[in-house]
Design an enzyme around this catalytic site. Sequence first.
Site, PDB file in Angstrom:
ATOM      1  N   HIS A 255       0.826  -1.219   0.000  1.00 49.69           N
ATOM      2  CA  HIS A 255       0.000   0.000   0.000  1.00 49.69           C
ATOM      3  C   HIS A 255       0.854   1.260   0.000  1.00 49.69           C
ATOM      4  O   HIS A 255       0.441   2.294   0.535  1.00 49.69           O
ATOM      5  CB  HIS A 255      -0.947   0.036   1.207  1.00 49.69           C
ATOM      6  CG  HIS A 255      -1.671  -1.257   1.460  1.00 49.69           C
ATOM      7  ND1 HIS A 255      -2.851  -1.598   0.844  1.00 49.69           N
ATOM      8  CD2 HIS A 255      -1.342  -2.317   2.248  1.00 49.69           C
ATOM      9  CE1 HIS A 255      -3.226  -2.800   1.256  1.00 49.69           C
ATOM     10  NE2 HIS A 255      -2.326  -3.262   2.097  1.00 49.69           N
TER      11      HIS A 255
ATOM     12  N   SER B  86      14.812  22.098 -15.826  1.00 49.98           N
ATOM     13  CA  SER B  86      13.620  22.925 -16.027  1.00 49.98           C
ATOM     14  C   SER B  86      14.050  24.246 -16.655  1.00 49.98           C
ATOM     15  O   SER B  86      15.137  24.750 -16.378  1.00 49.98           O
ATOM     16  CB  SER B  86      12.953  23.182 -14.681  1.00 49.98           C
ATOM     17  OG  SER B  86      12.158  24.352 -14.747  1.00 49.98           O
TER      18      SER B  86
ATOM     19  N   LYS C 218      16.162  22.222 -10.618  1.00 51.36           N
ATOM     20  CA  LYS C 218      15.478  20.982 -10.990  1.00 51.36           C
ATOM     21  C   LYS C 218      16.339  19.990 -11.763  1.00 51.36           C
ATOM     22  O   LYS C 218      17.128  20.368 -12.621  1.00 51.36           O
ATOM     23  CB  LYS C 218      14.271  21.312 -11.864  1.00 51.36           C
ATOM     24  CG  LYS C 218      13.129  21.863 -11.067  1.00 51.36           C
ATOM     25  CD  LYS C 218      12.364  20.745 -10.426  1.00 51.36           C
ATOM     26  CE  LYS C 218      10.886  21.098 -10.430  1.00 51.36           C
ATOM     27  NZ  LYS C 218      10.086  19.939 -10.192  1.00 51.36           N
TER      28      LYS C 218
ATOM     29  N   GLU D  37       9.521   9.052 -16.726  1.00 52.19           N
ATOM     30  CA  GLU D  37       8.146   9.513 -16.939  1.00 52.19           C
ATOM     31  C   GLU D  37       7.668   9.196 -18.352  1.00 52.19           C
ATOM     32  O   GLU D  37       6.517   8.801 -18.562  1.00 52.19           O
ATOM     33  CB  GLU D  37       8.044  11.018 -16.667  1.00 52.19           C
ATOM     34  CG  GLU D  37       8.137  11.339 -15.182  1.00 52.19           C
ATOM     35  CD  GLU D  37       8.276  12.833 -14.903  1.00 52.19           C
ATOM     36  OE1 GLU D  37       8.311  13.192 -13.721  1.00 52.19           O
ATOM     37  OE2 GLU D  37       8.359  13.632 -15.856  1.00 52.19           O
TER      38      GLU D  37
END
Length: 479
Positions: A156, A277, A283, A290
């Site tokens: 979980h 970024s 970043k 992704e």
Amino acid sequence: MAQLWGGRFTKETDSLAYRFNASIGFDKRLLRQDIEGSIAHAVMLAKQGILSIEEKDRIVKGLAEIREDVESGKLQITEEYEDIHSFVEVNLTARIGEAGKKLHTGRSRNDQVALDMRLYVRTQILETDALLKAFLETLLSLMEEHLDTYMPGFTHLQKAQPTTLAHHLGAYFEMFKRDRLRMRDIFKRMNFSPLGSGALAGTTYPLDRDYTASLMGFEGPALNSMDAVSDRDYLIEFLAALSTVMMHLSRFAEEVIIWNSNEYGFVEIDDTYSTGSSIMPQKKNPDIAELVRGKTGRVYGALVGILTTMKGLPLAYNKDMQEDKEGTFDAIDTVKDCLTLFGAMVRTMKFRRDVMARSAMKGFTNATDAADYLVGRGVPFRDAHGIIGQMVLYCIAHNKGIEELTLSELKSLSSVFEEDLYEAVSLKSCVEKRLTIGAPGMAAMREVIERNRKYLSEDWRVFENSERIQIAERGGENE
Ligand code: ARG
């Protein structure tokens, strides 16, 4: 417009209709397969006395030259041809004259395209298998390196029990191992030749279908000509297997993204495989992971697309089937890129052992082991479960871990506790006591790694026909 079927027509095709109907834009990818199949067909026609040896030789030579010229860039595959079959035939006739017009004897584009696609997918299954194998090698090396890299195991997405990175990566190893098995199964089922099925009902010429099948490394000819020209099951199976590969990659990608987050900090993705970024200078984003997760959707899309296209098609060939190509090609390219890039990213990723181990300590991941300690000293498991539940409540209230409780605190929870509890709930012993095969304990993991090393080293002659495949790919030289 170079069409193969102008005879019974008195008007030109509408230009949009022509473009809509044409497949050259994407089936040009099948050039090698179209030529390979045509060579096998010509070689067989000569063996059967349908073509003269001289005609066959001119055809084989002309076809091989077309392939070379396209590959060297001397000859362009342009939109003026309807499809790759027209391109090859028109160019062959332009080069060798009359003999070129005889190549299509006893053949239809229906069995031709069915053959081309099968030849193509057969190679792609082998190439996907090779990439899966390379990825498994990467995973197994990492597993060997991280036998004692402790980390929390989750259920979980909540910390559950401590495990090791080797164990966690080993789960993915098993998934991708099954993916390889699927590749082999599909290959076995699809390795039958549709060539010689004609449009749908075979031909009146004395073709030798067993011979062309063996020339191209097929197990044999497909045994029903209507099925042979209209079967796309193998594409559905392959796309389902590719979807499963992507599902596995996507789960893995999701974990890398979580592990790479500021909050977790378990891993650092190498600069080579991350991006920045445009506005936030600090970043470093896990874009590759992704994208792998994101691209899973288009591979599933290709599977759903072909399932839907095939549904409700009457026998035998229908033009709907031309829609089998773009989605399949896209899915294959996507999966191959994803396997290659994701493998490289994982190989170069830095695992922060200290952060992972510290995280494994937190969150009462040793609660089960504390309960097992009591059970080992005669407390029934259900009672032990209750005692440790109270212990966790106490720890939360006092902001302590189980291993940080004093002996008198322990005694107040159960008189059974002794000094040796600390050793029993240490991270190392929580992991190392788990020694059944498949568990994270080091000895068990070593055994699993050894078995999987052996599996990887067995260069199973994946496909018994592999030599014949190469012979056919050299273009019928074995005649
Ligand atoms: N481009 C077609 C396809 O991909 C080739 C077969 C055409 N056959 C036909 N009878 N129109 O399916």
